[in-house]
Write a protein that holds these residues in place. Structure first.
Motif, PDB file in Angstrom:
ATOM      1  N   TYR A   1       3.224  -3.374   9.170  1.00 45.93           N
ATOM      2  CA  TYR A   1       4.242  -2.705   9.984  1.00 45.93           C
ATOM      3  C   TYR A   1       4.755  -1.517   9.180  1.00 45.93           C
ATOM      4  O   TYR A   1       5.045  -1.643   7.989  1.00 45.93           O
ATOM      5  CB  TYR A   1       5.413  -3.641  10.307  1.00 45.93           C
ATOM      6  CG  TYR A   1       5.052  -4.794  11.198  1.00 45.93           C
ATOM      7  CD1 TYR A   1       4.882  -4.607  12.565  1.00 45.93           C
ATOM      8  CD2 TYR A   1       4.882  -6.075  10.679  1.00 45.93           C
ATOM      9  CE1 TYR A   1       4.568  -5.673  13.396  1.00 45.93           C
ATOM     10  CE2 TYR A   1       4.562  -7.144  11.503  1.00 45.93           C
ATOM     11  CZ  TYR A   1       4.404  -6.929  12.857  1.00 45.93           C
ATOM     12  OH  TYR A   1       4.083  -7.978  13.685  1.00 45.93           O
TER      13      TYR A   1
ATOM     14  N   LYS B   1       6.334  -0.083   4.185  1.00 49.99           N
ATOM     15  CA  LYS B   1       5.154  -0.629   4.847  1.00 49.99           C
ATOM     16  C   LYS B   1       4.894  -2.054   4.376  1.00 49.99           C
ATOM     17  O   LYS B   1       4.877  -2.320   3.174  1.00 49.99           O
ATOM     18  CB  LYS B   1       3.933   0.249   4.570  1.00 49.99           C
ATOM     19  CG  LYS B   1       2.707  -0.133   5.377  1.00 49.99           C
ATOM     20  CD  LYS B   1       1.632   0.942   5.302  1.00 49.99           C
ATOM     21  CE  LYS B   1       0.989   0.999   3.946  1.00 49.99           C
ATOM     22  NZ  LYS B   1      -0.192   1.904   3.931  1.00 49.99           N
TER      23      LYS B   1
ATOM     24  N   TYR C   1      11.495  -0.311  13.400  1.00 50.19           N
ATOM     25  CA  TYR C   1      10.073  -0.122  13.684  1.00 50.19           C
ATOM     26  C   TYR C   1       9.834   1.159  14.470  1.00 50.19           C
ATOM     27  O   TYR C   1       8.722   1.646  14.528  1.00 50.19           O
ATOM     28  CB  TYR C   1       9.538  -1.302  14.502  1.00 50.19           C
ATOM     29  CG  TYR C   1       9.605  -2.626  13.791  1.00 50.19           C
ATOM     30  CD1 TYR C   1       8.626  -2.992  12.888  1.00 50.19           C
ATOM     31  CD2 TYR C   1      10.646  -3.504  14.022  1.00 50.19           C
ATOM     32  CE1 TYR C   1       8.684  -4.205  12.231  1.00 50.19           C
ATOM     33  CE2 TYR C   1      10.719  -4.721  13.363  1.00 50.19           C
ATOM     34  CZ  TYR C   1       9.736  -5.074  12.477  1.00 50.19           C
ATOM     35  OH  TYR C   1       9.800  -6.271  11.826  1.00 50.19           O
TER      36      TYR C   1
ATOM     37  N   ASP D   1       9.972   1.603  17.816  1.00 51.30           N
ATOM     38  CA  ASP D   1       9.267   1.447  19.080  1.00 51.30           C
ATOM     39  C   ASP D   1       9.869   2.367  20.135  1.00 51.30           C
ATOM     40  O   ASP D   1      11.084   2.419  20.315  1.00 51.30           O
ATOM     41  CB  ASP D   1       9.364   0.000  19.587  1.00 51.30           C
ATOM     42  CG  ASP D   1       8.646  -0.957  18.651  1.00 51.30           C
ATOM     43  OD1 ASP D   1       7.882  -0.463  17.808  1.00 51.30           O
ATOM     44  OD2 ASP D   1       8.858  -2.164  18.765  1.00 51.30           O
TER      45      ASP D   1
ATOM     46  N   PRO E   1       6.001 -10.941   7.376  1.00 50.29           N
ATOM     47  CA  PRO E   1       5.044 -10.179   8.183  1.00 50.29           C
ATOM     48  C   PRO E   1       3.622 -10.697   8.013  1.00 50.29           C
ATOM     49  O   PRO E   1       3.198 -11.024   6.912  1.00 50.29           O
ATOM     50  CB  PRO E   1       5.176  -8.752   7.644  1.00 50.29           C
ATOM     51  CG  PRO E   1       5.715  -8.914   6.264  1.00 50.29           C
ATOM     52  CD  PRO E   1       6.574 -10.138   6.289  1.00 50.29           C
TER      53      PRO E   1
ATOM     54  N   ARG F   1       6.347 -10.823  13.053  1.00 51.18           N
ATOM     55  CA  ARG F   1       7.167  -9.614  13.053  1.00 51.18           C
ATOM     56  C   ARG F   1       8.552  -9.932  12.504  1.00 51.18           C
ATOM     57  O   ARG F   1       9.322 -10.654  13.137  1.00 51.18           O
ATOM     58  CB  ARG F   1       7.262  -9.054  14.455  1.00 51.18           C
ATOM     59  CG  ARG F   1       8.135  -7.809  14.556  1.00 51.18           C
ATOM     60  CD  ARG F   1       8.019  -7.216  15.939  1.00 51.18           C
ATOM     61  NE  ARG F   1       9.037  -6.225  16.165  1.00 51.18           N
ATOM     62  CZ  ARG F   1       8.828  -5.041  16.706  1.00 51.18           C
ATOM     63  NH1 ARG F   1       7.607  -4.713  17.074  1.00 51.18           N
ATOM     64  NH2 ARG F   1       9.811  -4.199  16.908  1.00 51.18           N
TER      65      ARG F   1
END
Length: 339
Positions: free
Chosen positions: A230, A61, A161, A163, A226, A203
């Motif tokens: 995330y 994280k 990530y 997604d 970052p 990102r």
């Protein structure tokens, strides 16, 4: 099916007619040699390739950046203070700011590592601030390097990530890059133009393994750094440490049956060598190499989607490449295009 060191040793002792044991004896030369052989075989198996079954997963994280209100900086000083827009003292640097983060005045092109946090209103830089003195500068405090929590960490296999995408999007080639590129530090420096902190897009897209932190844990530096939290899935392999206890599992995790068969074969091989039963020793070593080949074959099975692939122009259509076998592709296709 798990296999303990005791089970592997007893397999060897049974093969040569020795009684099985429930504990190891420091003066038993056969046991000591078999334990050493078991450890050698595990290390050799793991070194053959990056087996998918040997991957571990952890959550990595990232940290929010801090840009609240302003900062007071003085040329030649290592002290930076939190202030409001009028230059009055403020307390904007609580738990979100820690040593190991970076401070950067928006008006400068230099980043300064934070060596300590005195309070929510004051930080200390590793080196003196060399920019222009300012009573209320806009700034950014951020972290670009993250430690790997597992002390046995060896090598990162993937950072993603996660997604979600629809199946139709995949078929149409509209696949977002949800994984980070794992590259060298030199590659990141090239991509960033030598300034890891100039890009504030937030990102991270690339990560590189660098040295250890103060706790001797490996670190990953990310670019761009970052600017928000995330939550990433981190897949990695671990270092091999020799096992010595009766209850130690030989791979510290579940492994294919062929891996356990290979380890037991090497244990029996050593026992047969010790008792000068050379033909039986040769047969056990042959069994070890055969099961090692089965393990590698398993990793390159064309019936699964983890086989060797060749990247082609089809990548632009969202497809990763053609599965290939040496016999029908590399051995039959020319290395250059014929007109």
């Amino acid at each position: 099916m798990a296999l303990t060191l005791l089970q592997a040793v007893n397999s060897a002792k049974e093969a040569v007619g020795d009684p099985v044991v429930t504990a190891f004896t420091a003066s038993d030369i056969l046991e000591l040699q078999v334990i050493e052989e078991v450890n050698d075989s595990i290390a050799e198996i793991r070194a053959e390739t990056d087996y998918a079954w040997a991957y571990k997963r952890a959550v990595l994280k990232t940290t929010d950046d801090v840009t609240t209100e302003n900062a007071a900086v003085t040329n030649g000083s290592t002290t930076v203070s939190s202030v409001d827009e009028d230059g009055s003292g403020a307390t904007n640097w609580g738990s979100g700011v820690t040593a190991g983060m970076w401070f950067r005045n928006d008006a400068d092109n230099t980043s300064y590592l934070i060596s300590s946090v005195g309070s929510s209103s004051q930080i200390t830089l590793e080196t003196a601030y060399e920019g222009t003195t300012a009573t209320a500068a806009t700034y950014r405090i951020f972290r670009d390097t993250y430690s790997v929590t597992d002390s046995d960490y060896d090598k990162t296999q993937a950072l993603t990530y996660g997604d979600a995408i629809s199946w139709s999007s995949f078929l149409q080639g509209r696949v977002p890059r949800s994984e980070m590129g794992l590259v060298s530090l030199e590659d990141i420096l090239y991509a960033s133009g030598g300034d890891l902190h100039r890009d504030t897009s937030g990102r991270p897209r690339l990560a590189a393994l660098i040295g250890n932190d103060s706790s001797e844990k490996r670190q990953l530096v990310m670019w761009p750094f970052p600017t928000e939290v995330y939550v990433m899935q981190h897949w990695y392999t671990i270092l091999y440490s020799s096992i010595t206890s009766t209850s130690d599992q030989v791979f510290a995790q579940d492994a294919p049956d062929a891996a356990y068969v290979a380890v037991r074969a090497r244990a029996r091989y050593r026992a047969f060598k010790y008792t000068e039963m050379h033909q039986q020793a040769a047969e056990e070593y042959q069994r070890f190499t055969y099961n090692l080949a089965l393990l590698k074959k398993r990793e390159n099975d064309l019936s699964q989607d983890n086989s060797m692939k060749v990247a082609t122009f089809r990548r632009s259509a969202g497809l990763s490449g053609f599965p290939v076998r040496s016999g029908f592709h590399f051995d039959t296709k020319s290395s250059f295009e014929r007109r």
